[in-house]
Every structure is written in C-alpha cells, then in structure tokens.
Design a protein around this motif. Structure first.
Motif, PDB file in Angstrom:
ATOM      1  N   TRP A   1       0.966  -1.140   0.148  1.00  0.00           N
ATOM      2  CA  TRP A   1      -0.318   0.026  -0.178  1.00  0.00           C
ATOM      3  C   TRP A   1       0.473   1.131   0.022  1.00  0.00           C
ATOM      4  N   ASP A   2       0.249   2.217  -0.439  1.00  0.00           N
ATOM      5  CA  ASP A   2       1.060   3.273  -0.675  1.00  0.00           C
ATOM      6  C   ASP A   2       1.030   4.787   0.664  1.00  0.00           C
ATOM      7  N   ARG A   3       1.133   4.028   1.462  1.00  0.00           N
ATOM      8  CA  ARG A   3       0.823   4.205   3.239  1.00  0.00           C
ATOM      9  C   ARG A   3       1.321   6.271   3.172  1.00  0.00           C
ATOM     10  N   THR A   4       1.371   6.970   2.259  1.00  0.00           N
ATOM     11  CA  THR A   4       1.654   8.779   1.940  1.00  0.00           C
ATOM     12  C   THR A   4       0.212   9.469   1.764  1.00  0.00           C
TER      13      THR A   4
ATOM     14  N   ILE B   1     -11.099  -0.826   5.571  1.00  0.00           N
ATOM     15  CA  ILE B   1     -10.799  -1.003   7.264  1.00  0.00           C
ATOM     16  C   ILE B   1      -9.567  -1.364   7.709  1.00  0.00           C
ATOM     17  N   GLU B   2      -8.786  -2.417   7.240  1.00  0.00           N
ATOM     18  CA  GLU B   2      -7.039  -2.404   7.707  1.00  0.00           C
ATOM     19  C   GLU B   2      -6.368  -1.336   7.648  1.00  0.00           C
ATOM     20  N   GLN B   3      -6.351  -0.396   7.035  1.00  0.00           N
ATOM     21  CA  GLN B   3      -5.098   0.415   6.697  1.00  0.00           C
ATOM     22  C   GLN B   3      -5.443   1.722   7.591  1.00  0.00           C
ATOM     23  N   CYS B   4      -6.631   1.888   8.190  1.00  0.00           N
ATOM     24  CA  CYS B   4      -6.861   2.908   9.225  1.00  0.00           C
ATOM     25  C   CYS B   4      -5.750   2.849  10.157  1.00  0.00           C
ATOM     26  N   GLN B   5      -5.062   1.957  10.029  1.00  0.00           N
ATOM     27  CA  GLN B   5      -3.900   1.561  11.232  1.00  0.00           C
ATOM     28  C   GLN B   5      -2.615   3.134  10.915  1.00  0.00           C
ATOM     29  N   TYR B   6      -2.525   3.209   9.587  1.00  0.00           N
ATOM     30  CA  TYR B   6      -1.705   4.324   9.359  1.00  0.00           C
ATOM     31  C   TYR B   6      -1.979   5.671   8.967  1.00  0.00           C
ATOM     32  N   ALA B   7      -3.052   5.425   9.435  1.00  0.00           N
ATOM     33  CA  ALA B   7      -4.421   7.247   8.883  1.00  0.00           C
ATOM     34  C   ALA B   7      -3.623   8.029   8.980  1.00  0.00           C
ATOM     35  N   LYS B   8      -3.610   9.190   9.068  1.00  0.00           N
ATOM     36  CA  LYS B   8      -3.394  10.430   9.834  1.00  0.00           C
ATOM     37  C   LYS B   8      -4.545  11.470  10.456  1.00  0.00           C
ATOM     38  N   GLY B   9      -5.901  10.519  10.093  1.00  0.00           N
ATOM     39  CA  GLY B   9      -6.534  11.026  11.314  1.00  0.00           C
ATOM     40  C   GLY B   9      -6.807  10.078  12.767  1.00  0.00           C
ATOM     41  N   TRP B  10      -6.618  10.269  14.138  1.00  0.00           N
ATOM     42  CA  TRP B  10      -6.148   9.458  15.351  1.00  0.00           C
ATOM     43  C   TRP B  10      -7.456   9.051  15.556  1.00  0.00           C
ATOM     44  N   VAL B  11      -8.541   8.770  15.139  1.00  0.00           N
ATOM     45  CA  VAL B  11      -9.425   8.387  15.323  1.00  0.00           C
ATOM     46  C   VAL B  11     -10.243   7.612  14.842  1.00  0.00           C
TER      47      VAL B  11
ATOM     48  N   ASP C   1     -17.493  10.014   2.122  1.00  0.00           N
ATOM     49  CA  ASP C   1     -16.556  10.947   2.036  1.00  0.00           C
ATOM     50  C   ASP C   1     -16.078  11.691   3.706  1.00  0.00           C
ATOM     51  N   GLY C   2     -17.144  11.783   4.156  1.00  0.00           N
ATOM     52  CA  GLY C   2     -16.838  13.000   5.424  1.00  0.00           C
ATOM     53  C   GLY C   2     -16.476  11.677   6.297  1.00  0.00           C
ATOM     54  N   ILE C   3     -16.697  10.633   6.329  1.00  0.00           N
ATOM     55  CA  ILE C   3     -15.866   9.594   7.256  1.00  0.00           C
ATOM     56  C   ILE C   3     -14.292   9.301   6.357  1.00  0.00           C
ATOM     57  N   LEU C   4     -14.281   9.642   5.488  1.00  0.00           N
ATOM     58  CA  LEU C   4     -12.379   9.589   4.608  1.00  0.00           C
ATOM     59  C   LEU C   4     -11.940  10.978   4.993  1.00  0.00           C
ATOM     60  N   MET C   5     -13.086  12.290   5.553  1.00  0.00           N
ATOM     61  CA  MET C   5     -12.040  12.815   6.059  1.00  0.00           C
ATOM     62  C   MET C   5     -12.058  13.234   6.982  1.00  0.00           C
ATOM     63  N   ILE C   6     -12.666  12.631   7.935  1.00  0.00           N
ATOM     64  CA  ILE C   6     -12.378  12.344   9.679  1.00  0.00           C
ATOM     65  C   ILE C   6     -11.126  11.256   9.269  1.00  0.00           C
ATOM     66  N   ALA C   7     -10.356   9.576   8.550  1.00  0.00           N
ATOM     67  CA  ALA C   7      -9.720   8.999   9.057  1.00  0.00           C
ATOM     68  C   ALA C   7      -8.907   9.589   8.228  1.00  0.00           C
ATOM     69  N   ASN C   8      -8.923  10.552   7.334  1.00  0.00           N
ATOM     70  CA  ASN C   8      -7.371  11.613   6.346  1.00  0.00           C
ATOM     71  C   ASN C   8      -7.046  12.915   7.439  1.00  0.00           C
ATOM     72  N   GLY C   9      -8.025  12.391   8.630  1.00  0.00           N
ATOM     73  CA  GLY C   9      -7.458  14.056   9.364  1.00  0.00           C
ATOM     74  C   GLY C   9      -8.339  15.177  10.049  1.00  0.00           C
ATOM     75  N   HIS C  10      -9.008  15.219   9.221  1.00  0.00           N
ATOM     76  CA  HIS C  10      -9.342  16.217   9.152  1.00  0.00           C
ATOM     77  C   HIS C  10     -11.154  16.305   9.714  1.00  0.00           C
ATOM     78  N   PHE C  11     -11.040  16.077  10.975  1.00  0.00           N
ATOM     79  CA  PHE C  11     -11.472  15.269  11.961  1.00  0.00           C
ATOM     80  C   PHE C  11     -13.416  16.301  12.010  1.00  0.00           C
ATOM     81  N   PHE C  12     -12.960  17.191  12.834  1.00  0.00           N
ATOM     82  CA  PHE C  12     -14.562  18.129  12.570  1.00  0.00           C
ATOM     83  C   PHE C  12     -15.203  18.780  11.080  1.00  0.00           C
TER      84      PHE C  12
END
Length: 807
Positions: free
Chosen positions: A699-702, A711-721, A774-785
């Motif tokens: 996987w491209d982790r960048t 969902i497995e790839q959430c282990q290296y997501a930017k978002g803490w959630v 799309d909203g869930i992915l924003m949260i996963a990618n570090g844009h929680f609010f």
C-alpha cells in the motif's frame, strides 16, 4: 431484444431502478408493468433463506432445509449425474421456499490449501470442477429457477478479497481459472453468474471489459445475467458498461441515480441500459414461471436419504492397513473424538444451512451393527488442551479391538472471509492420537474437514476414512462405510501434499497488501507435483476400495479411448477411471499430464465392462497468447488411463493434427516454466511471462485513504479517530476469540476489517451513502471536524431527500 415493447413503456428512472436490489435479498419490482421482484438465496449445498426480514444481511438462522454435502465433498464422487441429482433436489427446495435464484455452485480453483472457502469449491482441476458444476446447474434449472455460478473469477483466497489485485498470465487465466466457468456456461447453460470482489490484472472483475465482454459475452456467447457479489460493486456505471445487470444488495437508489446521470450526460448510451434491462427481465420472467405451476412442500425424509446417498458415494478411503476395514463382525470398538458426538458436517459463512434433520454418530450405532463399548470426547473441540479427557479416552481404548477416532477441523477454522493459518489439525487432537497409539494400535481415524490437511501422524493409524463435510446425513454414511454395508468409491478431487511448503503457491499466498501474483501460472495442484516430481501424501484422484480393479485392452482413435475394466475382487463396487493427456512436444511448456475425461462405473465382482471416454473440444487445446485464441499443437499425445494421477494403468499414443499456430514463448526467458519447477519463480521471469512489470504489492502509505482502501489501512491513517477505531477492532477480534466467541470474531474480520470504505455504503442498505463516506474519509485522513460536519450534513440531506420522495 426480447422485451423491447415492455422496455419502451418504462421511464429512464424505472429502467435504472431495476439495476440494483430492493433490499438485501430481493431485486426491485415495477408493479404498474407487472414486473415482480426476485428472491436470491445462498444455496451451494442447501437453501439458506432466513426467516427474518429480507433487509437483514443473513446472519440469522435460516428456514430449515436439507444440508447436502458441500461441493468439496461431492467432487470426490466424480459423478456428474449425482451432481445433477443434488441440483434437482436443491431446485425443488428452492421452489418450496419461493427462491428465484440460487447463489451457487462455486467453481473457483483450489489454488492453495489454506483458502478458507475451499470447502465450497469442487477441485484444483478446472475440468472436473466444470463438469460437476454443469451437473448442478442442469439439476437446479430443471425446475425453472436459476443457478448463479460464482465467483467470476480468480477469487482464490479470502484475505483482502474485496480489494486484492490478482495478477495472472492470460494462458493460466484461460486454462485454469476460466475453464470451469466456461463449462458452466456452455454445458450447464447457467442463467446467472456472480462476479467476484477482487481486481483482475488491475481492474475489478465486474468492470473488466476483457473478462465480461470479450470472453463471457463474446467468446462464450453468454446471454444471462451478471450479478455482483454482495457489496462488490465499485464504479456502478463502469460495471453497467461491462454488462453487469444487477448490483446487490440495495443502495437505496443511490447507484440508480449514478446510472441516470451517466445517461443524461452522454457517458452511457441508453441502449446499453436497455440491453441490461432486457437480460434481467428474462431472468425475472423465466424464473417466475416456476411458481405458476402447482407445487407442494418437499419430502424431508426423502431428501435426507438422498443426502445420505450422496455422502456415501463421496467418502474417500485413504488408508486400510491389514484390511482393518470393513470392521469384522463382533469387533468391539471404542468411539473417541468430539466430532463423533457433534458431527462436523458443513462449513461456515454464507453457505451455513439450518438442517431439517441431523444425524450424529452416537445415535446411529444400533442400526449399523457395529458393537460400541463406549464413547469419550478425547479433546476440546476448539483446541484447548485437556489431559483428563486424553486419560479417559486411553482407558476406554485399552478395552477395544478397534478405536474409531473422529478428528478434523472445527467450524470456525474453515470459514468465509478468513484463510486458514496452517494445514495442520489442532495439536490437542494429535496429542490424543499419540496417547491412544501407546495403548491400542488398531486405530481408524475418521477425518472431518473441507480441505487438505497435513498428516505427519498418518503412520499411527491403520485406517483413514475421509468424510470431508458430509452434510446432515454424513455421520450415518460413514458408519455404513465402516461396517461394509457400502463399498467406498470416492476419490480425491485435490492433491494432499506432504507439507504445506511443497505447494506451488507457497511463496505467493496470500500475496502482498495490494496484490497477489500467480507466479506458478498453469502449474497448480497435480499439474505441478507430477511435472516437478514432488512427492505427495495422496495424489489427485486417489481413493481405495474394498475390492480391486484391473484395466486392460486400451484402444485409441480420433474420437476417444476405449478399454476394459474388471472387478478382480470379491465385492461389487464403483471405480472412477480417469483420462489424462500429455503432449510429447517440448515447444510449449505444458504439465506432465492433464485430466481430460473421467467415468464412474459400477461393476459386480468378477465382471468385466468395456468403457469408452470420448475426446471433446478441450482434450488437446491450449491457449496461445500470441494468436489470442485456443490452438492445438500438431504432435503425438500420450493417452493415459489411470486409477489416479499417480497410478496410470494404460498408455497409448495418437498423432493429432495441429492448427499451425506460432510458438508463443521464448524458451530462454522462461526456464522455470519449461522445467515445470514453478514454485519459486523470480519476479523477472514472471514479468517475462505476463509481458509487463508487476504492480507494487504494498500500500502507498503517503496517500490519503480513498474509497477502495480498507478499514485495515486505518492503522496508518493521519486521523487519530481512524487509528483508534482500527485498534478497537483488533482488540474486539482478540477479545472475542479469547472468550470463545470465535464465530463473532470471524464476522468482525470478514465484515469490517477487510471492508473497503465504499463497502460502508454498499453493504448498509442505504443507511450510509457515498457522500457520507466522503465525510468518514475526511475524518480518517485527519480532518475530524470538517469530516464530521460533512457527514452529519449529508445524513440530513439524505433523510430530507427520502421524505420528499415519499410525499
């Protein structure tokens, strides 16, 4: 088009609506035009239609139905007619439960012994799998309903099945991974086909134009429907262009709007949609006719007896030292093993059947005539060690003439969504066997599992009977073999290697994070072992009988092979004679032998029968990647008749005129393939075979996470959630296993851990839509609010939109 007039009466919205499910198990209806919804149900070896609401994903107990032996078991019968009979009874039960489309059989190849779903598949050989599947399909569809052959194609592992990219050369794809589907289409005439979750050489299968249009629709002339695996649609419009009629389950109309938008924008011509609608209508109307005929409830007892007959013919006798079987009259037996009390008779996952009747060994002894002196559990079913159980079992075994030891794999080890971790049976069962051997060496092991296992312990048993997963009547069937009431006639439809490390795909299973490379190419199963001269424990096609058979007088002509088969023993029995073919040319790499025909025949003791196995269009062909079509080499061919792939009894040769095609390969660039030693091919040589570089398998982790990331790839997501969610899922899986809730743990792995983000929308029946994802992915990618705000806003928009539609 067959239903042109009806389609002309439909609005664009109505046509688009038919392309997705009404709920989890039904297609949509259009009441004003008399178009009914279809019910689709799991059913490779028994109808799985749950009594709960149709919008439920199928985790509840199903309505009682006959649990027939699984496909892996029935394949050991090598009996197409038996497959057709099972199909007929499955079809009858489908009618009784008002099912239009039965989701099966599965014809994926057993590329690797650890695939968690191998119990649902027939064989490592495409010819045997295809012939058995065609029988099932003819039987099912004889009632007017439809079979749905799955999973199309190259879906040969469960790990990351919804995102993995299968990298396979075109020749292996055609000869190994598509041939069974081809037979199912051309000979079985299946009305429906289920596309698989995975990518194939970079493209999701239900969007793959080469697969869906060039081969399925073009070359094979398929006129039926393609249905996605549940949640398996990626880009709905691209899937429609490839000829995918029905997306399942429901997305609450979201993907229908994507189709409408694509047609209005000119991306898709409306004629493409019309053709898909026409094919779907044909499936709806032809299967609906089955319910216009009077029908009654099926005969539960009769179907149970049929399930027993099927199991009896599929059980394989693997070892019979000192003729310990059949059990001699009056011999006292000790019955040991948890599977004797609670039979292991089917797999887990979407094929789980709620049986109408369930035979258990301990309840069937009286009628078998076998004298039991008692029963001990011997081991804990799920692997926990228990010395006291072993001690009690050994005390019982000391007083017996013969020990019947019931061992195998438990229900949650072989399951959809998960691959096995090893080929071994649990250590606590082996410890029990070792202890029993010290007190009584007359041990007959009865093995219950749906796939190949290692047997380093085999020298400690005198008899070995493999029941596979014999369905609801399997326990009684095994006793009838043990007692000699039935002469075993099953033969293995897969090879049993000595060690897992010997398997040709060992170095390339389950692949990397993003892709799996089929570097062994055409060399799977016996094709590899025989060609590379690798010793195996039990060869493909192997099985013993209580009698013996002699082969003689082979005659070969351009139409087929004829020979004589004599039952040279003292007991009537059935023999499976197998036709293998080998090209003597060395211009094109080919396996040492390939199955090209088989016949199962009953012969009385002392009787001789003349047997003919005809050649067909698949006997001499190979796929030429240079001409891009099937060709025949002009050369001499060895025609071999065997009792197994390793027990060839008769050989003759015949010269076959070729098609004159150019040699497709440069021998110097493919040494491993020409030698047949293809278990550890280098990346460079594999790239020479496929003609391009292999994709990066990590996987491209960048990059930010997207729809097709899991969902497995959430282990290296930017978002803490997202990272927290990942660790909570891992903990829940561990905790449920720890407290013994292994089935629930498996569901987490199957339904959440490996799920792509798009699956959150595709598998929730419209509770979540893609803008919400799309909203869930924003949260996963570090844009929680920002993501939470988007998620809530899109949820409100969805609710308002649905309220307006109701008004």
């Amino acid at each position: 088009m067959k239903y042109k007039e009806l389609i002309e009466k439909m609005t664009l919205e109505e046509k688009a609506s038919l392309m997705s499910g009404k709920d989890f198990w039904q297609s949509k209806d259009i009441e004003r035009l008399g178009i009914s919804s279809m019910f689709l149900a799991d059913g490779p070896h028994g109808i799985r239609k749950q009594a709960a609401a149709a919008n439920h994903p199928g985790l509840n107990v199903g309505i009682p139905a006959t649990c027939f032996p699984t496909a892996a078991t029935v394949a050991n019968s090598w009996n197409e007619e038996l497959g057709e009979k099972i199909g007929e009874y499955l079809g009858e039960e489908a009618i009784a439960q008002k099912v239009n489309v039965l989701l099966g059989p599965g014809v994926n190849m057993k590329r690797n012994p650890l695939c968690g779903r191998n119990f649902e598949y027939f064989s490592e050989d495409p010819y045997l799998a295809g012939k058995m599947a065609a029988g099932y399909i003819r039987g099912i569809q004889s009632h007017g309903i439809s079979a749905c052959v799955k999973h199309f194609c190259a879906n040969n592992q469960e790990e990351r099945r919804m995102s993995i990219d299968t990298i396979v050369d075109e020749r292996a794809l055609r000869e190994i991974y598509l041939t069974a589907f081809e037979i199912a289409v051309r000979e079985g005439k299946t009305k429906a086909m289920m596309s698989s979750y995975n990518r194939l050489n970079g493209t999701y299968t239900n969007e793959n134009m080469h697969l869906m249009q060039d081969i399925l629709r073009g070359e094979w002339g398929y006129k039926g429907c393609v249905i996605t695996d549940w949640g398996g649609s990626n880009d709905r419009v691209t899937g429609l262009l490839a000829g995918n009629e029905l997306e399942m389950p429901s997305t609450a109309g979201e993907s229908d709007q994507e189709i409408i938008k694509a047609i209005k924008s000119g991306r898709v011509k409306e004629e493409v949609l019309d053709e898909c609608v026409d094919r779907l209508l044909d499936l709806i109307f032809t299967t609906e006719k089955a319910y216009h005929r009077p029908h009654t409830e099926f005969d539960v007892e009769k179907h149970h007896r049929v399930a027993q007959k099927v199991a009896e013919e599929a059980i394989v006798l693997l070892k019979n030292e000192d003729n310990i079987l059949p059990l001699k009259f009056g011999k006292k037996v000790a019955v040991i093993g948890d599977f004797a009390k609670d039979a292991r008779y089917q797999g887990a996952g979407s094929s789980l059947v709620n049986p109408t009747i369930l035979d258990h060994t301990l309840n069937c002894f009286e009628e078998s005539g076998i004298v039991s002196i008692g029963y001990e559990q011997g081991f804990e079913r799920y692997g926990k060690k228990n010395e006291k159980r072993i001690e009690k079992a050994c005390e019982l075994a000391k007083n017996a003439d013969v020990v019947l030891l019931y061992i195998g794999l438990d229900e949650v080890t072989e399951a959809e969504g998960l691959d096995r971790q090893s080929m071994r049976i649990p250590e606590n069962q082996i410890e029990l066997l070792n202890a029993l051997y010290e007190v009584n060496q007359n041990i007959v092991a009865i093995l219950s599992c749906g796939s190949a296992v290692e047997m380093p312990w085999i020298d400690k048993v005198k008899g070995l009977l493999h029941g596979y997963l014999g369905g609801q009547a399997g326990a009684r069937s095994i006793l009838r073999i043990l007692s000699g009431d039935v002469n075993p006639s099953g033969k293995l439809a897969e090879t049993y290697p000595i060690r897992y490390e010997d398997t040709p795909s060992f170095h390339n299973f389950p692949g990397g994070e993003a892709s799996v490379e089929y570097r062994e190419s055409i060399y799977i199963g016996y094709r590899y072992y025989d060609t590379a001269n690798v010793d195996v424990l039990f060869p493909f096609g192997y099985g013993l009988s209580y009698t013996t058979f002699e082969y003689s007088d082979i005659e070969v002509n351009k139409y087929g092979v004829t020979f004589k088969l004599t039952n040279s023993g003292s007991v009537a029995g059935m023999e499976i004679a197998q036709l293998y073919v080998h090209s003597k040319s060395t211009d094109i790499f080919r396996p040492k032998k390939e199955l090209k025909g088989f016949v199962k025949i009953f012969i009385n003791a002392g009787e001789t029968k003349t047997v003919t196995i005809p050649f067909d269009d698949k006997t001499f062909r190979y796929f030429n990647v240079k001409t891009n079509k099937w060709e025949i080499e002009g050369t001499e061919y060895e025609i071999m008749i065997g009792a197994s792939s390793a027990d060839i009894r008769l050989i003759d040769t015949i010269f076959i005129e070729g098609t004159g095609a150019p040699v497709p390969y440069d021998k110097e660039l493919l040494p491993s393939y020409y030698l047949g030693k293809a278990s550890n091919v280098s990346a460079e040589e594999f790239e020479n075979l496929i003609g391009h570089t292999v994709p990066i398998s990590q996987w491209d982790r960048t990059k930010p996470l997207g729809y097709n990331d899991t969902i497995e790839q959430c282990q290296y997501a930017k978002g803490w959630v997202a990272r927290l969610a990942f660790h909570l899922i891992v903990f829940a899986y561990w905790f449920l296993k720890k407290i013994g809730k292994r089935s629930s743990a498996n569901i987490i792995m199957m339904s959440i851990y490996h799920l792509p983000f798009r699956g959150i929308a595709k598998m929730t029946g419209g509770a979540v839509n893609m803008p919400m994802v799309d909203g869930i992915l924003m949260i996963a990618n570090g844009h929680f609010f920002k993501g939470l705000s988007h998620l809530l806003r899109e949820r409100n928009n969805m609710i308002k939109s649905r309220k307006q539609k109701k008004l």
